[in-house]
Every structure is written in structure tokens, then in C-alpha cells.
Design a protein around this motif. Sequence first.
Motif, PDB file in Angstrom:
ATOM      1  N   MET A   1      45.186  28.584 -25.149  1.00  0.00           N
ATOM      2  CA  MET A   1      45.120  27.142 -25.426  1.00  0.00           C
ATOM      3  C   MET A   1      43.941  26.864 -26.360  1.00  0.00           C
ATOM      4  O   MET A   1      42.835  27.344 -26.128  1.00  0.00           O
ATOM      5  N   ASP A   2      44.177  26.099 -27.426  1.00  0.00           N
ATOM      6  CA  ASP A   2      43.123  25.847 -28.403  1.00  0.00           C
ATOM      7  C   ASP A   2      42.136  24.790 -27.895  1.00  0.00           C
ATOM      8  O   ASP A   2      42.379  24.102 -26.903  1.00  0.00           O
ATOM      9  N   GLN A   3      41.019  24.673 -28.616  1.00  0.00           N
ATOM     10  CA  GLN A   3      39.918  23.799 -28.184  1.00  0.00           C
ATOM     11  C   GLN A   3      40.340  22.338 -28.098  1.00  0.00           C
ATOM     12  O   GLN A   3      39.950  21.623 -27.165  1.00  0.00           O
ATOM     13  N   ASP A   4      41.138  21.860 -29.064  1.00  0.00           N
ATOM     14  CA  ASP A   4      41.550  20.457 -29.057  1.00  0.00           C
ATOM     15  C   ASP A   4      42.426  20.147 -27.841  1.00  0.00           C
ATOM     16  O   ASP A   4      42.251  19.118 -27.179  1.00  0.00           O
ATOM     17  N   THR A   5      43.376  21.030 -27.560  1.00  0.00           N
ATOM     18  CA  THR A   5      44.252  20.822 -26.409  1.00  0.00           C
ATOM     19  C   THR A   5      43.459  20.828 -25.109  1.00  0.00           C
ATOM     20  O   THR A   5      43.677  19.993 -24.224  1.00  0.00           O
ATOM     21  N   LYS A   6      42.521  21.753 -24.994  1.00  0.00           N
ATOM     22  CA  LYS A   6      41.691  21.814 -23.795  1.00  0.00           C
ATOM     23  C   LYS A   6      40.902  20.518 -23.602  1.00  0.00           C
ATOM     24  O   LYS A   6      40.802  20.000 -22.482  1.00  0.00           O
ATOM     25  N   PHE A   7      40.350  19.990 -24.701  1.00  0.00           N
ATOM     26  CA  PHE A   7      39.559  18.757 -24.595  1.00  0.00           C
ATOM     27  C   PHE A   7      40.419  17.616 -24.073  1.00  0.00           C
ATOM     28  O   PHE A   7      40.026  16.902 -23.139  1.00  0.00           O
ATOM     29  N   TRP A   8      41.602  17.422 -24.672  1.00  0.00           N
ATOM     30  CA  TRP A   8      42.423  16.278 -24.298  1.00  0.00           C
ATOM     31  C   TRP A   8      43.099  16.457 -22.949  1.00  0.00           C
ATOM     32  O   TRP A   8      43.341  15.478 -22.231  1.00  0.00           O
ATOM     33  N   ASP A   9      43.409  17.703 -22.567  1.00  0.00           N
ATOM     34  CA  ASP A   9      43.913  17.929 -21.212  1.00  0.00           C
ATOM     35  C   ASP A   9      42.856  17.532 -20.180  1.00  0.00           C
ATOM     36  O   ASP A   9      43.159  16.882 -19.170  1.00  0.00           O
ATOM     37  N   LYS A  10      41.635  17.915 -20.431  1.00  0.00           N
ATOM     38  CA  LYS A  10      40.552  17.591 -19.511  1.00  0.00           C
ATOM     39  C   LYS A  10      40.301  16.090 -19.443  1.00  0.00           C
ATOM     40  O   LYS A  10      39.959  15.540 -18.382  1.00  0.00           O
ATOM     41  N   ALA A  11      40.496  15.406 -20.571  1.00  0.00           N
ATOM     42  CA  ALA A  11      40.212  13.970 -20.647  1.00  0.00           C
ATOM     43  C   ALA A  11      41.377  13.099 -20.187  1.00  0.00           C
ATOM     44  O   ALA A  11      41.216  11.885 -20.047  1.00  0.00           O
ATOM     45  N   ALA A  12      42.546  13.690 -19.935  1.00  0.00           N
ATOM     46  CA  ALA A  12      43.775  12.909 -19.745  1.00  0.00           C
ATOM     47  C   ALA A  12      43.681  11.899 -18.599  1.00  0.00           C
ATOM     48  O   ALA A  12      44.046  10.730 -18.770  1.00  0.00           O
ATOM     49  N   ALA A  13      43.226  12.328 -17.445  1.00  0.00           N
ATOM     50  CA  ALA A  13      43.202  11.423 -16.291  1.00  0.00           C
ATOM     51  C   ALA A  13      42.274  10.239 -16.538  1.00  0.00           C
ATOM     52  O   ALA A  13      42.618   9.080 -16.246  1.00  0.00           O
ATOM     53  N   LYS A  14      41.088  10.505 -17.091  1.00  0.00           N
ATOM     54  CA  LYS A  14      40.142   9.430 -17.397  1.00  0.00           C
ATOM     55  C   LYS A  14      40.704   8.520 -18.479  1.00  0.00           C
ATOM     56  O   LYS A  14      40.566   7.288 -18.405  1.00  0.00           O
ATOM     57  N   TYR A  15      41.342   9.102 -19.480  1.00  0.00           N
ATOM     58  CA  TYR A  15      41.953   8.333 -20.569  1.00  0.00           C
ATOM     59  C   TYR A  15      43.014   7.374 -20.018  1.00  0.00           C
ATOM     60  O   TYR A  15      43.102   6.219 -20.430  1.00  0.00           O
ATOM     61  N   ALA A  16      43.804   7.860 -19.076  1.00  0.00           N
ATOM     62  CA  ALA A  16      44.876   7.039 -18.509  1.00  0.00           C
ATOM     63  C   ALA A  16      44.338   5.835 -17.752  1.00  0.00           C
ATOM     64  O   ALA A  16      44.984   4.785 -17.706  1.00  0.00           O
ATOM     65  N   ARG A  17      43.166   5.987 -17.149  1.00  0.00           N
ATOM     66  CA  ARG A  17      42.576   4.884 -16.368  1.00  0.00           C
ATOM     67  C   ARG A  17      41.836   3.877 -17.233  1.00  0.00           C
ATOM     68  O   ARG A  17      41.565   2.752 -16.794  1.00  0.00           O
ATOM     69  N   LYS A  18      41.504   4.268 -18.442  1.00  0.00           N
ATOM     70  CA  LYS A  18      40.670   3.437 -19.308  1.00  0.00           C
ATOM     71  C   LYS A  18      41.486   2.293 -19.915  1.00  0.00           C
ATOM     72  O   LYS A  18      42.508   2.529 -20.547  1.00  0.00           O
ATOM     73  N   PRO A  19      41.069   1.056 -19.744  1.00  0.00           N
ATOM     74  CA  PRO A  19      41.818  -0.067 -20.330  1.00  0.00           C
ATOM     75  C   PRO A  19      41.626  -0.116 -21.846  1.00  0.00           C
ATOM     76  O   PRO A  19      40.659   0.429 -22.387  1.00  0.00           O
ATOM     77  N   VAL A  20      42.555  -0.747 -22.519  1.00  0.00           N
ATOM     78  CA  VAL A  20      42.427  -0.965 -23.961  1.00  0.00           C
ATOM     79  C   VAL A  20      41.193  -1.823 -24.213  1.00  0.00           C
ATOM     80  O   VAL A  20      41.040  -2.898 -23.615  1.00  0.00           O
ATOM     81  N   ARG A  21      40.335  -1.365 -25.089  1.00  0.00           N
ATOM     82  CA  ARG A  21      39.034  -2.039 -25.274  1.00  0.00           C
ATOM     83  C   ARG A  21      39.184  -3.398 -25.936  1.00  0.00           C
ATOM     84  O   ARG A  21      38.473  -4.342 -25.595  1.00  0.00           O
ATOM     85  N   ASN A  22      40.091  -3.507 -26.897  1.00  0.00           N
ATOM     86  CA  ASN A  22      40.266  -4.759 -27.622  1.00  0.00           C
ATOM     87  C   ASN A  22      41.744  -5.140 -27.572  1.00  0.00           C
ATOM     88  O   ASN A  22      42.534  -4.706 -28.415  1.00  0.00           O
ATOM     89  N   GLN A  23      42.111  -5.912 -26.576  1.00  0.00           N
ATOM     90  CA  GLN A  23      43.517  -6.276 -26.378  1.00  0.00           C
ATOM     91  C   GLN A  23      44.076  -7.088 -27.536  1.00  0.00           C
ATOM     92  O   GLN A  23      45.245  -6.943 -27.898  1.00  0.00           O
ATOM     93  N   THR A  24      43.243  -7.932 -28.135  1.00  0.00           N
ATOM     94  CA  THR A  24      43.715  -8.756 -29.249  1.00  0.00           C
ATOM     95  C   THR A  24      44.107  -7.888 -30.444  1.00  0.00           C
ATOM     96  O   THR A  24      45.173  -8.068 -31.055  1.00  0.00           O
ATOM     97  N   ALA A  25      43.242  -6.938 -30.792  1.00  0.00           N
ATOM     98  CA  ALA A  25      43.535  -6.046 -31.912  1.00  0.00           C
ATOM     99  C   ALA A  25      44.742  -5.160 -31.616  1.00  0.00           C
ATOM    100  O   ALA A  25      45.567  -4.893 -32.504  1.00  0.00           O
ATOM    101  N   TYR A  26      44.854  -4.707 -30.373  1.00  0.00           N
ATOM    102  CA  TYR A  26      45.998  -3.872 -29.981  1.00  0.00           C
ATOM    103  C   TYR A  26      47.300  -4.656 -30.100  1.00  0.00           C
ATOM    104  O   TYR A  26      48.290  -4.166 -30.648  1.00  0.00           O
ATOM    105  N   ALA A  27      47.289  -5.889 -29.617  1.00  0.00           N
ATOM    106  CA  ALA A  27      48.485  -6.728 -29.699  1.00  0.00           C
ATOM    107  C   ALA A  27      48.866  -7.001 -31.152  1.00  0.00           C
ATOM    108  O   ALA A  27      50.053  -7.007 -31.508  1.00  0.00           O
ATOM    109  N   GLU A  28      47.867  -7.222 -32.005  1.00  0.00           N
ATOM    110  CA  GLU A  28      48.141  -7.471 -33.413  1.00  0.00           C
ATOM    111  C   GLU A  28      48.735  -6.229 -34.075  1.00  0.00           C
ATOM    112  O   GLU A  28      49.657  -6.327 -34.890  1.00  0.00           O
ATOM    113  N   THR A  29      48.222  -5.055 -33.714  1.00  0.00           N
ATOM    114  CA  THR A  29      48.781  -3.811 -34.240  1.00  0.00           C
ATOM    115  C   THR A  29      50.245  -3.669 -33.849  1.00  0.00           C
ATOM    116  O   THR A  29      51.097  -3.330 -34.690  1.00  0.00           O
ATOM    117  N   LEU A  30      50.559  -3.934 -32.598  1.00  0.00           N
ATOM    118  CA  LEU A  30      51.946  -3.835 -32.143  1.00  0.00           C
ATOM    119  C   LEU A  30      52.835  -4.866 -32.828  1.00  0.00           C
ATOM    120  O   LEU A  30      53.967  -4.556 -33.228  1.00  0.00           O
TER     121      LEU A  30
END
Length: 207
Positions: A1-30
Motif C-alpha cells: 500500500m502506497d503512502q497516500d493510501t495509508k494516510f487517507w485510510d488512517k484519516a477516514a474515520a475522523k474525516y467522516a465525522r468532520k462537518p463541512v467547514r463552510n456550508q455556504t460555499a459547499y452549497a454554492e459549489t453543488l
Amino acid sequence: MDQDTKFWDKAAAKYARKPVRNQTAYAETLDRTRQYLTPDQDVLEIGCGTGSTALLLAPSVGHITATDLSPAMITIAQDKLADGNHSNVRFQATRLSDGNLAGQVFDAVLAFNVLHLVRDIPAEIRAIHRLLKPSGFFISKTGCIGEAGRFLAILIAVMRKLGFAPFVNSLRYGELDAMIACEGFEIIETGLYPASDHARFVVARKL
């Protein structure tokens, strides 16, 4: 497994719990993205993370294949399909360089908050170009930390050496736009959502 995959696998659970920081910008993007989507389209999203964006955009398209290099991210995303309300969504753990999507073509490819994390951006854009139908849309939002000055780039580099940050390219707006245009795209819309984070939104059409 490469370094990038290892980093994001390790971060996945925390990433999933993290709310979108700027909901207004996210909504505008969508909202801007939906202007280019139709119910008959077959869409690909790369770097989908835990799948939240794919699920929100799914009602606007015919089918969406959402991919991420991290199997842990995709496992979390697949759990979100348990309610059975998203029959037009498929999650897959892969990256474009793996070749697992070879032979498929899409009406649109989405890449939100991912290009700056790719080590060879021109190669990634070329792969996206090959996967698009003629006149298909490439819609992306990319963190351009080069616009924030050298300090942020240096800080991220130090954090990466300590294992607290992923690989990040230091891009400027013009550099990103040029990379997209050079690989056979016409840029038809740009924006900053949010401007404070130097998040460059680009809609490009395959020539």
C-alpha cells in the motif's frame, strides 16, 4: 500500500465525522455543479471521500460512479447506501492510474478538493479527458495554496514530514487553469467557493 493510501485510510474515520467547514460555499459549489448535470447523464466522481457529495448529486443524474484511492473511505461510503435510497450510485476503491475504468466513458467527471493532492496533475487531467464523451464536462474545485504565500506551503510540508498532512501541490489559479486547458479542455466557468480558502472552481468542456 502506497503512502497516500495509508494516510487517507488512517484519516477516514475522523474525516467522516468532520462537518463541512463552510456550508455556504459547499452549497454554492453543488448548485453551480447541478447547472451542468441532467437526469440522463452517466457521471464519474474521483476523490469522493466518504461519498457525501455523490449522494447529494445523485438525484440530478442518471448514474454516478464515485471513486477514491482509500478503501477505508469507500467502506464508509458504501455503508451510506444501506437505506436503499440511492440505487443509481456505485462506490469503488480505485484511482485513475489503476486502469480499472479503462473503456468506460462518462458525460461528466467531478473532482472536488482532490487535484491538489495528486502527484502528477497533468497525467490525471489527461486520464479524465480520455474518460469523457465528446463535449463532456470536467467540473472541479481545487485548493490553490500557492495563492496564500509561501508560509502555508512550508507549514504543510513540515506537517507532512511529521505524518500529519498528505502530499499537497502548491498551485496558483493561472497554473491550474493552464494545466486544464493544455490537456484539451475549454474553460467555460470559474469561481472561488470560498475565496478565503483559495478554492478554485472550474468547469471545462472537452474539445
